[in-house]
Write a protein that holds these residues in place. Structure first.
Motif, PDB file in Angstrom:
ATOM      1  N   ARG A  60       0.931  -1.204   0.146  1.00 35.12           N
ATOM      2  CA  ARG A  60       0.074   0.122   0.030  1.00 35.12           C
ATOM      3  C   ARG A  60       0.862   1.339   0.117  1.00 35.12           C
ATOM      4  N   ASN A 101       0.924   5.210   0.642  1.00 38.11           N
ATOM      5  CA  ASN A 101       0.001   6.057   1.188  1.00 38.11           C
ATOM      6  C   ASN A 101       0.354   7.401   0.810  1.00 38.11           C
ATOM      7  N   TYR A 145       0.190  11.483   1.969  1.00 38.67           N
ATOM      8  CA  TYR A 145      -0.535  12.463   2.894  1.00 38.67           C
ATOM      9  C   TYR A 145      -0.328  13.922   2.472  1.00 38.67           C
ATOM     10  N   LEU A 198      -3.884   8.631   9.125  1.00 37.19           N
ATOM     11  CA  LEU A 198      -4.345   7.195   9.174  1.00 37.19           C
ATOM     12  C   LEU A 198      -4.701   6.912  10.664  1.00 37.19           C
ATOM     13  N   HIS A 225      -4.577   1.822  14.572  1.00 35.94           N
ATOM     14  CA  HIS A 225      -4.738   0.373  14.154  1.00 35.94           C
ATOM     15  C   HIS A 225      -3.324  -0.401  14.302  1.00 35.94           C
ATOM     16  N   ASP A 257      -1.485  -3.863  12.524  1.00 32.59           N
ATOM     17  CA  ASP A 257      -1.437  -4.501  10.856  1.00 32.59           C
ATOM     18  C   ASP A 257      -2.120  -5.731  11.153  1.00 32.59           C
ATOM     19  N   HIS A 299      -0.439   1.573  15.833  1.00 35.10           N
ATOM     20  CA  HIS A 299       0.112   3.037  15.179  1.00 35.10           C
ATOM     21  C   HIS A 299      -0.749   3.725  14.464  1.00 35.10           C
ATOM     22  N   ARG A 321       3.831  13.816   2.518  1.00 40.66           N
ATOM     23  CA  ARG A 321       4.671  12.544   3.119  1.00 40.66           C
ATOM     24  C   ARG A 321       3.958  11.539   2.172  1.00 40.66           C
ATOM     25  N   SER A 323       4.377   7.089   2.022  1.00 41.94           N
ATOM     26  CA  SER A 323       4.986   5.692   2.774  1.00 41.94           C
ATOM     27  C   SER A 323       4.547   4.800   1.705  1.00 41.94           C
TER      28      SER A 323
END
Ligand code: OGA
Ligand code: NI
Length: 391
Positions: free
Chosen positions: A214, A216, A218, A230, A233, A235, A319, A329, A331
């Motif tokens: 995934r 991501n 931002y 985010l 959660h 993983d 996290h 940002r 990831s």
């Protein structure tokens, strides 16, 4: 997230109006629609932050190729990192800087495309592959300040070729990634060793492992105090490997009821233990690129599978991502998990009178389905596997 791909019946799910955050930011730079404004108890500005703590850094070259002493010291650090943090950063992992840079550049190129182009790969409501917002299941659910592109990679039946972008051209599945499987399992071997299990314990148990990625993105947000990039959660995988750009800090992990920012280290990869192991594996995000595989990629992404397998000795950790006022940002996150067919449950060697069995046995595919059909809400999904009476 979970390394999963199962689709739900999207027609039954009403998620209401979901604005694309990049477009929103472009059109109305200071607007923060109500759906993004978190309830008071979730606002990042009001939670306890511990900026001076740092997640452990593991030197993989010392662990794998160092002297006996170096290797023992690094192994002790890895064990402590898994037990006390569930997160660590890996340096000297053998993956070339160039590959990491290319991955970052290609992912960013995708997010910078016009919306019409990205919308050719839509993530349908209730599913988690394609471009859009994952884990949204209702009209009143708060939204994350993030755009995602999520893709199932292996085994082949989870791949959805129509959701793989044609542009940028080198962001596509490369069959050469199969050859990496051996290296990708190195971390699992190390984690098995750190638990005193036979080196191939987890590799053998995992069967044909599931991998998903995934990306991501931002965008900056004028009110980072009110929104989350985010939601909190843990993983759903066994191990997770996260590559992040070094321009800003956004990832935070929950430790002793306070959030610890994960400061980017150039070229390092962030590894975390997932629910399944409340343990981890070695994966490389470069498998996504249509490039020759690097000669010696050592990789890692530990997730939830490990928590269950280790009977909670290694825990998956909650996290979240926060946003920044000025900087964007990116990831790139790789999830690694056991085959869906695998029956999971605590490893018998890790259950004893002092550590009674905390999790029931369950089918991994079943857990993955459970994970992807529920919104992200801390570690609540893991209740699925807990034996309640053992607490
Ligand atoms: C994830 C995740 C954090 C980040 O994708 O599961 O935790 O910093 N991402 O993007
Ligand atoms: Ni995560």
């Amino acid at each position: 997230m979970a390394p999963v791909t199962c689709s739900t019946t999207s027609s039954e799910i009403r998620i209401g109006e979901v604005e694309d955050v990049q477009e929103l930011r472009r059109a109305r730079p200071t607007a923060v629609p109500e759906r993004y404004v978190r309830d008071t108890n979730e606002r990042p500005a009001l939670s306890a932050i511990l900026p001076s703590l740092h997640v452990p850094v593991i030197d993989l070259s010392k662990l794998v190729c160092g002297t006996k002493r170096q290797s023992q010291e690094e192994m002790a650090k890895l064990t402590a990192a898994c037990e006390e943090w569930g997160f660590f950063q890996v340096i000297n992992h053998g993956i070339e800087t160039e590959l990491l840079e290319t991955m970052e550049r290609v992912a960013k190129e995708f997010f910078m495309l016009p919306l019409e182009e990205k919308e050719k790969y839509p993530m349908a409501p209730g599913t988690i592959q394609g471009y859009g917002h994952a884990f949204v299941f209702s009209e009143d659910q708060k939204l994350d300040w993030c755009n995602m592109l999520a893709l199932g990679v292996q085994p082949a039946f989870i791949r959805k070729p129509h959701l793989w972008p044609a542009n940028p051209a080198n962001l596509r599945y490369s069959p050469s990634c199969r050859r990496r499987d051996r290296e990708e399992r190195i971390l699992l071997i190390l984690i098995s060793r750190s638990l005193g299990l036979s080196p191939n314990y987890f590799n053998e148990m995992f069967g044909e492992a599931v991998q998903a990625v995934r990306m991501n993105y931002y965008p900056p947000c004028s009110r980072p105090d009110l929104v989350l990039g985010l939601s909190p959660h843990s993983d759903g995988s066994a191990l997770t490997v996260l590559q992040q750009d070094t321009t800003s800090v956004g990832l935070q992990i929950l430790k002793d009821n306070a959030w610890v920012p994960v400061h980017p280290i150039p070229d390092a990869l962030v590894i975390n233990i997932g629910d399944t192991i409340e343990v981890g594996a070695i994966i490389h995000p470069g498998f996504l690129l249509h490039l020759n595989p690097p000669p010696n990629p050592l990789l890692i992404d530990a997730t939830r599978a490990m928590q269950v397998l280790t009977n909670g000795r290694y825990r998956s950790v909650e996290h979240r991502a926060v946003t920044n006022r000025e900087s964007d940002r990116l990831s790139v996150v790789t999830f690694y998990a056991p085959s869906y067919d695998v029956e999971l449950g605590p490893v018998p060697e890790l259950v004893n009178d002092q550590q009674p069995c905390r999790y029931r046995r369950f089918n991994h595919g079943e857990y993955s389905r459970h994970y992807v059909t529920n919104k992200l809400q801390g570690k609540k999904n893991l209740e699925f596997a807990k034996i309640q009476t053992s607490y």
